[in-house]
Scaffold this motif. Sequence first.
Motif, PDB file in Angstrom:
ATOM      1  N   CYS A  63      -2.888   5.650   2.293  1.00 33.61           N
ATOM      2  CA  CYS A  63      -4.013   4.792   1.926  1.00 33.61           C
ATOM      3  C   CYS A  63      -4.688   4.260   3.193  1.00 33.61           C
ATOM      4  O   CYS A  63      -4.023   3.809   4.124  1.00 33.61           O
ATOM      5  CB  CYS A  63      -3.535   3.632   1.051  1.00 33.61           C
ATOM      6  SG  CYS A  63      -4.855   2.504   0.582  1.00 33.61           S
ATOM      7  N   ARG A  85      -3.452   3.058  -5.333  1.00 40.13           N
ATOM      8  CA  ARG A  85      -3.488   2.827  -3.886  1.00 40.13           C
ATOM      9  C   ARG A  85      -2.570   1.693  -3.449  1.00 40.13           C
ATOM     10  O   ARG A  85      -1.983   1.727  -2.373  1.00 40.13           O
ATOM     11  CB  ARG A  85      -4.920   2.517  -3.437  1.00 40.13           C
ATOM     12  CG  ARG A  85      -5.890   3.668  -3.603  1.00 40.13           C
ATOM     13  CD  ARG A  85      -5.440   4.883  -2.831  1.00 40.13           C
ATOM     14  NE  ARG A  85      -6.436   5.946  -2.852  1.00 40.13           N
ATOM     15  CZ  ARG A  85      -6.242   7.147  -2.340  1.00 40.13           C
ATOM     16  NH1 ARG A  85      -5.074   7.445  -1.787  1.00 40.13           N
ATOM     17  NH2 ARG A  85      -7.183   8.063  -2.393  1.00 40.13           N
ATOM     18  N   TYR A 127      -7.107   1.800   3.160  1.00 40.22           N
ATOM     19  CA  TYR A 127      -7.712   0.480   2.972  1.00 40.22           C
ATOM     20  C   TYR A 127      -7.109  -0.523   3.953  1.00 40.22           C
ATOM     21  O   TYR A 127      -5.925  -0.458   4.294  1.00 40.22           O
ATOM     22  CB  TYR A 127      -7.492  -0.022   1.551  1.00 40.22           C
ATOM     23  CG  TYR A 127      -8.305   0.740   0.519  1.00 40.22           C
ATOM     24  CD1 TYR A 127      -9.611   1.110   0.759  1.00 40.22           C
ATOM     25  CD2 TYR A 127      -7.750   1.094  -0.714  1.00 40.22           C
ATOM     26  CE1 TYR A 127     -10.351   1.796  -0.183  1.00 40.22           C
ATOM     27  CE2 TYR A 127      -8.485   1.788  -1.666  1.00 40.22           C
ATOM     28  CZ  TYR A 127      -9.790   2.142  -1.395  1.00 40.22           C
ATOM     29  OH  TYR A 127     -10.528   2.817  -2.319  1.00 40.22           O
ATOM     30  N   ASP A 144      -8.765   3.468  -6.691  1.00 35.92           N
ATOM     31  CA  ASP A 144     -10.084   3.822  -6.184  1.00 35.92           C
ATOM     32  C   ASP A 144     -11.122   3.603  -7.286  1.00 35.92           C
ATOM     33  O   ASP A 144     -10.834   3.786  -8.472  1.00 35.92           O
ATOM     34  CB  ASP A 144     -10.131   5.287  -5.742  1.00 35.92           C
ATOM     35  CG  ASP A 144      -9.329   5.525  -4.473  1.00 35.92           C
ATOM     36  OD1 ASP A 144      -9.173   4.559  -3.718  1.00 35.92           O
ATOM     37  OD2 ASP A 144      -8.865   6.646  -4.253  1.00 35.92           O
ATOM     38  N   PHE A 167       0.830  -1.185   0.000  1.00 32.72           N
ATOM     39  CA  PHE A 167       0.000   0.000   0.000  1.00 32.72           C
ATOM     40  C   PHE A 167       0.874   1.248   0.000  1.00 32.72           C
ATOM     41  O   PHE A 167       1.947   1.283   0.608  1.00 32.72           O
ATOM     42  CB  PHE A 167      -0.915   0.022   1.233  1.00 32.72           C
ATOM     43  CG  PHE A 167      -2.001  -1.003   1.181  1.00 32.72           C
ATOM     44  CD1 PHE A 167      -3.231  -0.708   0.619  1.00 32.72           C
ATOM     45  CD2 PHE A 167      -1.801  -2.273   1.691  1.00 32.72           C
ATOM     46  CE1 PHE A 167      -4.225  -1.654   0.573  1.00 32.72           C
ATOM     47  CE2 PHE A 167      -2.796  -3.225   1.651  1.00 32.72           C
ATOM     48  CZ  PHE A 167      -4.009  -2.908   1.081  1.00 32.72           C
TER      49      PHE A 167
END
Length: 467
Positions: free
Chosen positions: A360, A431, A362, A445, A356
């Motif tokens: 980010c 990302r 996530y 994204d 990543f």
Amino acid sequence: MFPGEQKGLKMVQFYYYCHSHIPCARQLPMKLFSTSLVLLFLFVVVTLLPLAIADLDADKQALLDFAAAVPHRRKLNWNSATPVCTSWVGINCTGDGSRVRSLRLPGIGLTGSIPATTLGKLDALKILSLRSNLLNGKLPSDIPSLPSLQYLFLQHNNFSGDIPASFSPQLTVLDLSFNSFTGNIPLTIWNLTQLTGLNLQNNSLSGAIPDVNPSKLKHLNLSYNNLNGSIPSSLQRFPNSSFVGNSLLCGPPLNNCSLIPLSPSPAPSFPSSPIAPEKQGSKKKLSMGIIIAIAVGGAVVLFLVVLMIFLCCLRKKDSEGSGVAKGKASGGGRSEKPKEEFGSGVQEPDKNKLVFFEGCSYNFDLEDLLRASAEVLGKGSYGTAYKAVLEESTTVVVKRLKEVVVGKRDFEQQMDIVGRVGQHPNVVPLRAYYYSKDEKLLVYDYVSGGSLSAMLHGMHFLLPFTF
């Protein structure tokens, strides 16, 4: 409601009543009503606002206690000096920012056991996901019994002991699969009226399945445990895959349960006759012959197995000798190190992991991407783009590169360049990425406005040329 709130509410109701009735309005000056409203507003602000702040502070302290007690390989930016709801990884709060609503920390390398009275203090928590970690020990009973908890994901850990018997009445999905839980399935699980998904596969649970009928249950998996007895009729609507791997479990949709055979009655006794000794002798001779045949057959089979192993070893030795000779002839005396096959042998700690970029938010891993539902968005000269919907409706775009032959270092350098280009406001940022010898993935994204091609073709009448 506090006494002060009740009194203030009555004053407000009286105020509006007096405005609609002129005789009443004359009894009390308008100034007094305005003062009462101001006092009520100040009471609410002074009383309820500190309570909301105190609740958020309590959640914050519980999370800090959890992070301090449970080691984790991936660094968390949980700092007491930063706001919980906007800057802490894996944390989402309620709309008013007064309580922690969800905690998602999948696959970040959490190890050890979870102490009681840490996460169990998050009494406004609705979603808890600690899957794909290295947690062990007993599961504290105060976690599944959180009053607002709806989704609990603890699969792919090493929890042991009995499953707690106390659960939140709001629980909708419970996933404890791929752990080491033992004991019986608590009867309280089947009494959860809101439960729609239950996954307990690959544990060491034992005992019978209770005959209950959870009305809203749509997904059930009890496979690969030590359950026994017959499957209740209320659960026979689920497929065979929900119960396989339980050798002592029977009934539809598995094999039918066999009846227990009755014990044979004793044979009647007869007086001895001169023929009986001859029959006994023949039985002894017959059993001795069978034993000799078995011994000879076993020796022959053993000899054949040894012979096959010996021949395989000779062939392997010959092939290794010829391979060494070829390597010396082609490499000028240098032996080349064999290339490592993707996914073979023991996995390294950082192998097969998504990388990543900084900033980010996530929290998913490669396994989540592989299990996500995918939809093809388009194909290009360098690969295919997919729309992937992960757990809890997280949507990303995955670009799967094809026929791209590049070394890992060169690939990482190119990804750094693409990552810096993605910081431009008119470019969708990259990302994360994944690299292996056979697979290369890019994660972006998801933008719901459509593709550039669709936008261009939708406005072709405004352009001087057709693209």
